[in-house]
Design an enzyme around this catalytic site. Structure first.
Site, short mmCIF file in Angstrom:
data_model
loop_
_atom_site.label_atom_id
_atom_site.label_comp_id
_atom_site.label_asym_id
_atom_site.label_seq_id
_atom_site.Cartn_x
_atom_site.Cartn_y
_atom_site.Cartn_z
N ARG A 115 39.56 48.88 26.79
CA ARG A 115 39.44 47.62 27.55
C ARG A 115 38.16 46.89 27.17
O ARG A 115 38.12 45.66 27.11
CB ARG A 115 39.52 47.90 29.06
N GLN B 56 37.60 40.61 41.77
CA GLN B 56 38.03 42.01 41.68
C GLN B 56 37.98 42.45 40.22
O GLN B 56 38.09 43.63 39.93
CB GLN B 56 39.46 42.17 42.19
N ASN B 57 37.83 41.47 39.32
CA ASN B 57 37.92 41.76 37.90
C ASN B 57 36.62 42.38 37.39
O ASN B 57 35.53 42.06 37.89
CB ASN B 57 38.22 40.48 37.11
N HIS C 295 34.33 45.06 42.29
CA HIS C 295 34.85 46.30 41.70
C HIS C 295 34.05 46.72 40.47
O HIS C 295 34.53 47.51 39.67
CB HIS C 295 36.33 46.12 41.31
N CYS D 107 24.52 55.85 35.28
CA CYS D 107 24.27 57.26 35.03
C CYS D 107 24.41 58.05 36.32
O CYS D 107 23.75 57.75 37.32
CB CYS D 107 22.84 57.45 34.47
N CYS E 21 21.80 59.12 28.36
CA CYS E 21 21.38 58.00 29.21
C CYS E 21 20.07 57.44 28.65
O CYS E 21 19.17 58.19 28.28
CB CYS E 21 21.16 58.48 30.64
N GLY F 286 45.15 34.47 41.32
CA GLY F 286 45.54 35.49 40.36
C GLY F 286 45.44 36.91 40.85
O GLY F 286 45.05 37.82 40.11
N THR F 287 45.80 37.14 42.13
CA THR F 287 45.79 38.51 42.63
C THR F 287 47.08 38.77 43.41
O THR F 287 47.58 37.90 44.11
CB THR F 287 44.55 38.80 43.50
N ASN G 61 48.60 31.23 42.43
CA ASN G 61 49.07 32.43 41.76
C ASN G 61 50.35 32.12 40.99
O ASN G 61 51.06 31.17 41.33
CB ASN G 61 49.34 33.52 42.82
#
Ligand code: BV8
Length: 234
Positions: A58, A90-91, A108, A116, A135, A175-176, A202
């Site tokens: 992704r 939410q993206n 999100h 880490c 890390c 768009g949800t 939407n």
């Protein structure tokens, strides 16, 4: 009427025309992967390499993605309207930022950040991640995970989000599908206050469509710029 406090919730559908997959549409991500395996802490504990591969793919997609007319329209709204605009997304993509949106809450998390689990440091990360990646902060390997909120984990900045919902006089949902909580519950929270107009923009009616006062259905790259023009002409 001119609105002065606008809260805009966005989901995967606003980035669909930028070539990023949605989750629950016909060839969506959750039709190819079981969300239990790739978007829960349990799935990550079971098979961290598989989850890293899922997010590496992704991240690679996102490196080639561009904001579309819908993202640009929301940035123009924030620039031009005489009032406050807060985008709650939410993206986990960075397309709102690339389009110029400034007041943005990633509830999100963000695909281009890592956290880490050893030292809790959070910093930008756009390349592949693996269990062996050390890390940058504590130098230990094995702690870096996507800085993404999985199912069963607490979404980020919920205090700021509730405060924004409390004050808003216009709530847009773009768009949800309205499947995932607590985001899917925001429209009810706004309606309980009774002072805001609520609009769903939407492709198709969402799970919570009947909770909105107004519905505008069509592709985000068309319906969002048209709606923003209406708001700016008001
Ligand atoms: C939490 C990051 C508690 C990962 C994601 C109450 C009731 C029921 C269940 C629950 C509840 N409370 C909590 C739950 C459990 C769970 C949940 O809601 N489960 C669902 C499945 C029932 N929620 C959680 O676990 C949340 N955590 O509540 O914590 C807690 C309390 C105390 C202490 C600790 C914890 C965390 C949820 C976050 C999960 N992470 N993403 C990643 O991205 O890899 S969720 C994931 O779904 C994405 O964020 C995505 O954005 C989100 C929602 O999906 P959508 O964006 O809506 O995408 P979808 O494909 O579904 O829909 C796309 C829409 O776009 C469609 O409607 C389509 O028509 C439209 N569209 C398509 N193309 C276009 C378009 N529109 C316009 N134009 C187009 N071109």
């Amino acid at each position: 009427m001119g609105y002065s406090n606008i809260v805009i919730l966005t989901g995967a559908g606003i980035s669909a025309e930028s070539g990023l997959g949605t989750f629950r549409d016909k060839d969506g991500l959750w039709t190819k992967y079981d969300l239990e395996d790739v978007a829960t802490p349990e799935g990550y504990a079971r098979n961290p390499d598989f989850v890293h591969e899922f997010y590496n793919a992704r991240r690679a997609n996102l490196r080639d993605a561009e904001p579309n007319a819908a993202h640009h329209a929301l940035a123009a709204l924030e620039d031009q309207i005489d009032g406050r605009v807060v985008v709650v997304t939410q993206n986990i993509d960075n397309l709102h930022e690339l389009a110029g949106t400034r007041t943005l809450i990633h509830m999100h998390g963000e695909l281009f950040k890592t956290r880490c689990e050893n030292c809790q440091a959070v910093y930008a990360w756009t390349e592949d991640l693996s269990r062996g990646t050390p890390c940058r902060s504590c130098r230990l390997p094995g702690g870096l995970r996507p800085h993404v909120v999985w199912f069963g984990e607490m979404p980020l900045q919920m205090g700021e989000i509730h405060a924004a919902l409390d004050d808003c006089d216009l709530f847009l949902s773009i768009g949800t599908s309205g499947n995932v909580y607590p985001a899917a519950g925001f429209v009810e929270e706004v309606r309980r206050k009774g002072q805001a107009h609520t609009v769903e923009l939407n492709l198709d009616p969402s799970e919570g469509a009947n909770l909105f006062a107004e519905h505008i259905h069509g592709p985000a790259s068309e319906v969002v710029p048209a709606y923003v023009r209406r708001l700016l002409d008001d």
